[in-house]
Design an enzyme around this catalytic site. Structure first.
Site, short mmCIF file in Angstrom:
data_model
loop_
_atom_site.label_atom_id
_atom_site.label_comp_id
_atom_site.label_asym_id
_atom_site.label_seq_id
_atom_site.Cartn_x
_atom_site.Cartn_y
_atom_site.Cartn_z
CG ASN A 1 55.73 33.72 40.42
OD1 ASN A 1 54.74 33.29 40.68
ND2 ASN A 1 56.75 33.32 39.66
CE1 TYR B 1 23.84 64.81 36.89
CE2 TYR B 1 21.84 66.23 37.76
CZ TYR B 1 22.58 65.00 37.64
OH TYR B 1 22.26 63.79 38.25
CE1 TYR C 1 19.15 62.78 47.25
CE2 TYR C 1 20.86 64.33 47.58
CZ TYR C 1 20.07 63.25 47.95
OH TYR C 1 20.59 62.66 49.39
CD GLN D 1 48.33 22.26 48.09
OE1 GLN D 1 48.11 23.12 47.51
NE2 GLN D 1 49.47 21.84 48.35
NE ARG E 1 58.01 35.25 44.33
CZ ARG E 1 58.54 34.42 43.45
NH1 ARG E 1 59.33 34.88 42.52
NH2 ARG E 1 58.08 33.06 43.02
CE LYS F 1 50.75 33.39 42.23
NZ LYS F 1 51.98 32.93 42.10
#
Length: 459
Positions: A228, A366, A387, A73, A16, A23
């Site tokens: 849920n 910057y 850079y 399980q 759901r 979940k």
């Protein structure tokens, strides 16, 4: 002392939720909901915690790590079948076992403690955590006899019309005598509307064996809510957010508008901090006393020093010292270190850089991959050009330097102590201490040239 164990049920897929994410791994105020369960149950359990996983077992184990043991399980055949998977670890052990659902992130440590204390004080073999629901539709009902003793739990789909009128509901959290739990699980069946093996059938089995079965009623129904779907997830987040904010306020933090302030669990905030509306504070953040955050600031995994102001700004994975002013509209990116009494002004971005004490980067700049000393003034529009398309390089600005407006500092480069970089300069070589560096094209004025151009356009 009685041994205390816990079984955490976390095997369901949660269809759901309509999500690729399991979940129990959906976050509530910054942590997976199953982590909230562990955080609250661990302090009251003095022995083994076993988590039952199924769908996405590897994802759950990767998230939780070594906080508990795991069993799988393989088929989801009901809550009773899920608990049976823990038998290999817990069978024949003396003590109390708490069974909790991994999708109930709101149950408090104090409630678990009271549930266990109630169970052990009475000498019960099973105790159900119950609550009175305003609308019990969908919940299992607690059926009591004329003496008020718990007789059984009936699931909503199996309940009669009269049983559906009962408002006391099963929250899905239980205490059991560990040995009797696993013995009784061998006697449950799946002859019910769901075709599943219900853990709740253990209650009826123990009653038939004349064992003591009781209930502990928590006064706060909201605390027991399971998740849920996405609506319930949002509701759980709202409840936990309110709880977190109230705790901070009671500890001396001013939150101007709690309904519009989002502080994740785990954030540490000292006294006399002011949080303005629209602020979001996440992760392993520490905010020292008398700081002010917001409005509309986002702080993630940062240390914020005393009396520092962060206004309309974003800071992540960084250190910000005392009496610093950040913003408005600044962006402090990861690995920044802003020292005491520095200023980072509007529309300034700092990344992987150190800004020294009392230095100022006030506007539209910057600063990336840089080491800026103390008492440095960085003028408007300055850029550390770090850079070259393949690699990043360091810019060093030493103490007391002055960087004029619209300067480009082409790394790797060092601006010496006490030096001045003239406005509009593009610096490609090191600047010695106490020097004035001017690196801009020579200005040439062509008198009358603009008039001739304008006349040509009109013609």
């Amino acid at each position: 002392m009685t041994k205390r164990y816990a079984v955490v049920l976390a095997a369901g897929q949660g269809t759901r939720m309509k999500s690729k994410l399991l979940k129990v791994l959906h976050p509530v105020m910054g942590r997976p909901m199953v982590q909230h369960v562990l955080d609250q149950i661990k302090p009251v359990v003095n022995s083994e915690i076993v988590m039952v996983t199924g769908h996405g077992a590897n994802q759950v184990q990767s998230e939780i790590g070594d906080q508990c043991s795991f069993v799988i399980q393989e088929e989801q055949l009901g809550t009773g079948h899920a608990v049976i998977q823990a038998e290999a670890i817990l069978k024949n052990k003396e003590g109390t076992t708490v069974v909790v659902c991994g999708d109930t992130p709101l149950i408090r440590q104090e409630t678990y403690a009271k549930l266990i204390e109630h169970h052990e004080k009475i000498g019960a073999k099973a105790t159900i955590l119950t609550a009175h629901a305003p609308d019990p539709t969908g919940y299992g009902r607690i059926i009591r006899n004329a003496q008020g003793e718990v007789e059984r739990i009936v699931e909503h789909k199996d309940a009669t019309d009269d049983e559906k009128k009962v408002t006391e509901i099963n929250t899905g959290t239980f205490c059991f005598d560990n040995k009797l739990l696993f013995a009784a699980l061998k006697g449950i069946s799946n002859e019910n509307a769901q075709g599943e093996y219900y853990l709740t059938d253990v209650i009826e089995i123990l009653k038939k064996q004349s064992e003591t079965v009781t209930a502990y009623v928590t006064p706060d129904f909201d605390e027991t809510l399971g998740v849920n779907d996405r609506v319930m997830l949002a509701n759980a987040g709202a409840i936990l957010r309110r709880r977190i904010n109230e705790a901070h306020m009671r500890n001396g933090v001013t939150i101007i508008d709690p309904q519009n302030t989002y502080i994740e669990s785990g954030v540490i905030i000292e006294q006399d901090v002011v949080i303005q509306p629209g602020s979001i504070i996440k992760g392993n953040t520490i905010i020292k006393s008398e700081a002010e955050i917001g409005p509309n600031s986002e702080i993630i995994n940062c240390t914020i020093g005393e009396s520092t102001v962060v206004s309309h700004s974003v800071a992540k994975d960084s250190y910000i010292g005392a009496r610093v002013h950040i913003g408005p509209f600044a962006h402090i990116r990861p690995e920044a270190s802003i020292k005491d009494e520095a200023k980072i002004g509007n529309f300034v971005e700092v990344k992987k850089s150190t800004i020294g004490e009392k230095s100022k980067v006030s506007h539209l700049s910057y600063i990336g991959d840089a080491h800026v000393g103390s008492n440095v003034n960085v003028g408007c529009g300055t850029i550390t050009v770090n850079y070259d398309g393949k690699n990043k390089y360091l810019t060093t600005i030493e103490d007391d330097a002055f960087i004029g407006c619209n300067a480009n500092l082409i790394a790797p480069v060092t601006i010496g102590e006490g030096s001045i970089v003239a406005a509009g300069s593009t610096i490609t070589k090191n600047v010695p201490g106490d020097a004035l560096s001017i690196a801009r094209a020579r200005q040439t004025n062509k008198e009358g040239y603009a008039a001739r151009l304008n006349k040509h356009k009109k013609d």
